[in-house]
Design an enzyme around this catalytic site. Structure first.
Site, short mmCIF file in Angstrom:
data_model
loop_
_atom_site.label_atom_id
_atom_site.label_comp_id
_atom_site.label_asym_id
_atom_site.label_seq_id
_atom_site.Cartn_x
_atom_site.Cartn_y
_atom_site.Cartn_z
N PRO A 11 0.79 -1.23 0.00
CG PRO A 11 -0.18 -1.15 2.10
CD PRO A 11 0.48 -2.08 1.15
CG ASN A 12 -0.18 4.34 1.30
OD1 ASN A 12 -1.17 4.87 0.81
ND2 ASN A 12 -0.18 3.80 2.51
NE ARG A 19 2.84 9.90 1.45
CZ ARG A 19 3.26 9.08 2.42
NH1 ARG A 19 4.18 9.46 3.26
NH2 ARG A 19 2.75 7.87 2.53
CE1 TYR A 24 9.55 4.70 2.75
CE2 TYR A 24 8.56 6.82 3.26
CZ TYR A 24 8.78 5.50 3.57
OH TYR A 24 8.22 4.97 4.70
CG ASN A 73 8.39 -2.33 -0.08
OD1 ASN A 73 7.89 -2.44 1.04
ND2 ASN A 73 9.01 -1.23 -0.47
CB ALA A 76 1.54 -0.24 6.18
CG ASP A 86 -0.78 -17.75 7.51
OD1 ASP A 86 0.25 -18.06 8.13
OD2 ASP A 86 -1.88 -17.55 8.06
CD GLU A 97 10.67 -8.17 5.32
OE1 GLU A 97 11.09 -9.23 5.85
OE2 GLU A 97 10.22 -7.21 5.97
CG HIS A 99 11.25 -2.98 4.21
ND1 HIS A 99 9.88 -2.80 4.17
CD2 HIS A 99 11.46 -4.19 4.76
CE1 HIS A 99 9.30 -3.86 4.69
NE2 HIS A 99 10.23 -4.73 5.05
CB ILE A 100 12.54 2.25 -0.05
CG1 ILE A 100 11.83 1.60 -1.25
CG2 ILE A 100 13.31 3.50 -0.46
CD1 ILE A 100 10.62 2.37 -1.75
CB SER A 101 13.18 3.53 4.81
OG SER A 101 12.09 2.73 5.26
NE ARG A 106 10.72 5.06 8.99
CZ ARG A 106 9.72 5.06 8.12
NH1 ARG A 106 9.69 4.15 7.17
NH2 ARG A 106 8.76 5.94 8.21
O1 CA2 Z 1 10.85 1.51 3.28
C1 CA2 Z 1 9.94 0.88 2.73
O2 CA2 Z 1 10.01 0.43 1.60
C2 CA2 Z 1 8.63 0.66 3.51
O3 CA2 Z 1 8.17 -0.66 3.24
C3 CA2 Z 1 7.64 1.68 3.01
C4 CA2 Z 1 6.32 1.71 3.81
C5 CA2 Z 1 6.57 1.75 5.31
O4 CA2 Z 1 5.34 1.56 5.98
C6 CA2 Z 1 7.54 0.70 5.73
O5 CA2 Z 1 7.80 0.89 7.09
C7 CA2 Z 1 8.85 0.80 4.97
C8 CA2 Z 1 5.46 2.90 3.48
C9 CA2 Z 1 5.30 3.23 2.05
C10 CA2 Z 1 4.64 4.55 1.92
O6 CA2 Z 1 4.56 4.88 0.58
C11 CA2 Z 1 5.11 6.05 0.16
C12 CA2 Z 1 4.36 6.78 -0.69
C13 CA2 Z 1 4.86 7.97 -1.18
C14 CA2 Z 1 6.10 8.38 -0.84
C15 CA2 Z 1 6.84 7.63 0.00
C16 CA2 Z 1 6.35 6.45 0.50
#
Ligand code: CA2
Length: 149
Positions: A11-12, A19, A24, A73, A76, A86, A97, A99-101, A106
């Site tokens: 998601p997102n 943003r 990110y 990835n 959340a 599962d 797995e 993650h960008i960050s 964190r």
């Molecule tokens: O670092 C990552 O790739 C995460 O999986 C990104 C998730 C966050 O909940 C994880 O803790 C780490 C959140 C992605 C939010 O999506 C974004 C949308 C627009 C700009 C930046 C991030």
């Protein structure tokens, strides 16, 4: 014909690059997809993103039938989804797995991943370059590199 690598995004992440660039970066998900296809050196990549948990589960099921490896990835859903965990447990091949960050740098709510205990490998904190690293590693793990590379 070799089986594709599935790259699944939670998601997102469709908003990536729009943003929080300090966390990110400014690369969009479309640019990440292009980078992955280039890194795959001709091997088929199935690249998807969804904001819906069930859709990601359905794609893991598809990968169980048709994929050689999964790079995920879960965003959340990493911290909430026993259902994705599962589904991934049923996958017989390698799982990365991603993650960008660096989630471990964190707040504590980002430290407990449901996916890490069942993943083959975890990549976090390399920015969007982590996707390229993951694809290269997956090519080795699935032994689909052309001879001599
Ligand atoms: O670092 C990552 O790739 C995460 O999986 C990104 C998730 C966050 O909940 C994880 O803790 C780490 C959140 C992605 C939010 O999506 C974004 C949308 C627009 C700009 C930046 C991030």
């Amino acid at each position: 014909m070799s089986k594709p690598i599935y790259i699944l995004n939670g998601p997102n992440l469709n908003r990536l690059g729009t943003r929080e660039p300090e966390i990110y970066g400014r690369t969009t998900l479309a640019e990440v997809e292009a980078m992955c296809r280039e890194a795959a050196a001709g091997l088929t990549i199935v690249f998807r993103q969804s904001n819906r948990e069930y859709e990601i589960i359905d794609w893991v099921h598809e990968a169980i039938d048709e994929g050689s490896g999964i790079i995920i990835n879960p965003a959340a859903f990493t911290f909430t989804s026993m259902a994705i965990m599962d589904a991934l447990k049923m996958f017989p091949g390698p799982i990365i797995e991603l993650h960008i960050s660096n989630i471990h740098k964190r707040e504590p709510i980002y430290h407990k991943s449901y996916v890490s205990p069942i993943a083959t490998a975890v990549i976090a904190g390399l920015g969007t370059d982590g996707y390229r690293t993951a694809v290269k590693a997956m090519l080795t793990m699935t032994a689909t590199l052309p001879a001599g590379t």
